[in-house]
Write a protein that holds these residues in place. Sequence first.
Motif, PDB file in Angstrom:
ATOM      1  N   ARG A 103       0.811  -1.215   0.000  1.00 27.08           N
ATOM      2  CA  ARG A 103       0.000   0.000   0.000  1.00 27.08           C
ATOM      3  C   ARG A 103       0.850   1.274   0.000  1.00 27.08           C
ATOM      4  NH1 ARG A 103      -5.147  -1.661   0.272  1.00 27.08           N
ATOM      5  NH2 ARG A 103      -5.678  -3.432   1.607  1.00 27.08           N
ATOM      6  N   SER A 104       2.106   1.147  -0.400  1.00 27.28           N
ATOM      7  CA  SER A 104       2.964   2.328  -0.284  1.00 27.28           C
ATOM      8  C   SER A 104       2.531   3.442  -1.248  1.00 27.28           C
ATOM      9  CB  SER A 104       4.425   1.959  -0.513  1.00 27.28           C
ATOM     10  OG  SER A 104       4.579   1.318  -1.744  1.00 27.28           O
ATOM     11  N   GLU A 105       2.044   3.044  -2.403  1.00 28.95           N
ATOM     12  CA  GLU A 105       1.582   4.062  -3.352  1.00 28.95           C
ATOM     13  C   GLU A 105       0.391   4.825  -2.769  1.00 28.95           C
ATOM     14  OE1 GLU A 105      -0.061   3.901  -7.834  1.00 28.95           O
ATOM     15  OE2 GLU A 105       1.343   2.318  -7.305  1.00 28.95           O
ATOM     16  N   GLU A 106      -0.498   4.068  -2.179  1.00 32.41           N
ATOM     17  CA  GLU A 106      -1.659   4.683  -1.533  1.00 32.41           C
ATOM     18  C   GLU A 106      -1.219   5.642  -0.436  1.00 32.41           C
ATOM     19  OE1 GLU A 106      -5.166   2.300   0.154  1.00 32.41           O
ATOM     20  OE2 GLU A 106      -4.183   3.014   1.965  1.00 32.41           O
ATOM     21  N   THR A 107      -0.220   5.216   0.355  1.00 33.69           N
ATOM     22  CA  THR A 107       0.240   6.038   1.466  1.00 33.69           C
ATOM     23  C   THR A 107       0.764   7.382   0.965  1.00 33.69           C
ATOM     24  OG1 THR A 107       0.871   3.994   2.553  1.00 33.69           O
ATOM     25  CG2 THR A 107       1.687   6.007   3.538  1.00 33.69           C
ATOM     26  N   VAL A 108       1.579   7.350  -0.083  1.00 31.80           N
ATOM     27  CA  VAL A 108       2.144   8.590  -0.613  1.00 31.80           C
ATOM     28  C   VAL A 108       1.034   9.480  -1.188  1.00 31.80           C
ATOM     29  CG1 VAL A 108       3.657   9.552  -2.396  1.00 31.80           C
ATOM     30  CG2 VAL A 108       4.398   7.580  -1.057  1.00 31.80           C
ATOM     31  N   LEU A 109       0.128   8.856  -1.900  1.00 33.41           N
ATOM     32  CA  LEU A 109      -0.979   9.601  -2.484  1.00 33.41           C
ATOM     33  C   LEU A 109      -1.816  10.302  -1.417  1.00 33.41           C
ATOM     34  CD1 LEU A 109      -1.808   9.123  -5.618  1.00 33.41           C
ATOM     35  CD2 LEU A 109      -3.927   8.398  -4.542  1.00 33.41           C
ATOM     36  N   GLN A 110      -2.120   9.565  -0.345  1.00 31.72           N
ATOM     37  CA  GLN A 110      -2.935  10.119   0.726  1.00 31.72           C
ATOM     38  C   GLN A 110      -2.156  11.191   1.489  1.00 31.72           C
ATOM     39  OE1 GLN A 110      -6.170   9.700   1.343  1.00 31.72           O
ATOM     40  NE2 GLN A 110      -6.322   8.350  -0.436  1.00 31.72           N
ATOM     41  N   LEU A 111      -0.853  10.994   1.591  1.00 28.21           N
ATOM     42  CA  LEU A 111      -0.032  12.011   2.254  1.00 28.21           C
ATOM     43  C   LEU A 111      -0.106  13.315   1.457  1.00 28.21           C
ATOM     44  CD1 LEU A 111       2.130  12.625   4.514  1.00 28.21           C
ATOM     45  CD2 LEU A 111       3.797  12.321   2.690  1.00 28.21           C
TER      46      LEU A 111
END
Length: 316
Positions: free
Chosen positions: A264-272
């Motif tokens: 989920r790292s892509e999601e994490t960066v996007l949400q950040l």
Amino acid sequence: MKRPSAELAELIEGAREGEKFPLAKLISGLERPDSFEFRKLLFETLSSLGLDGKNSLTVGLTGTPGAGKSSLLGELASEFLKSDSGETMAIVAVDPSSHISGGSLLGDRTRLSLPAREKRIYFRSQPSQLELGGVNPYTYHVIRLLRRFFRYVFIETVGIGQNEIEVSKLSDLSFLVLQPLGGDQVQFMKSGIMEVPDSFILNKCDETALANSSFHMLVTTLEFLKDVMPGKSVPPVFKTSTKTKQGIAELLDFIRKAKPAPDRSEETVLQLKKWIKNEYGNFGLRSIESISSDVSNEFETLEETALREIGKNLKS
Ligand SMILES: Nc1nc2c(ncn2[C@@H]2O[C@H](COP(=O)(O)OP(=O)(O)O)[C@@H](O)[C@H]2O)c(=O)[nH]1
Ligand SMILES: [Mg+2]
């Protein structure tokens, strides 16, 4: 890592055992502005306990108001409870007017009238403060939290357009719920939204004649889109009715077979980025342009790095 207070440890333990009150307390903690310290400690502690949420599947249901999303979730929940798998599910309704009505199972919109001891299902209504019908910044943290405790996390949202995209970004599996002969199909095609959901649900199929013609229209449209967009396959279309229970068991089977995203790292960066934009605007976004999940996979660690960058830029 800081040690959690006795109170926090107790709340986590309670939530882990499926108790509603401790879980609700943890969620309120996340929804408070300036919850950073709490959030950081909470997620660090959960991870250290092995509650990493990696096995949790996030399922998005979206569509126009009245299509039957809440009713479907109610039926899915009843179907879910029929099996003794011991699996758990949480439902987050991001919709001020959301009304889950699974017959006698799910009553009032904010409170499930489930037996108090029913620990397999948790329901939470989430106000959509900033972005009408969409996913507000706290909702993401709430979903992150629920993933740590529940095998399935369902998100119900309303709206057409940008909002669906927001939800489908958080979902491992996203459904667009349509009702027979809504002007929906045309509308969705226009906004290019047909690309977004993984699957479609045509609900209210007890309205047989209308449902059949809508079904064919939808399938034809999807096949056409496949032809113009090479590499795309035709997404599944489920026909359901919450009145006759048509298609509910099949839908749940399909969901049970889906796999959570391995990373989920892509999601994490996007949400950040979304979070920073929300708090600091474009200035904030520019300051963190180079940030990537290489630093860490944990949101709060990335957030700290981002805030440092913003601080530096403010001084210079
Ligand atoms: N005929 C029929 N009505 C349905 C069905 N599912 C939901 N409804 C009705 O449609 C209305 C809207 O349902 P709701 O679940 O609140 O829709 P939501 O706004 O998408 O969450 C309610 O009056 C439901 O009783 C269905 O399968 N068939
Ligand atoms: Mg609803």
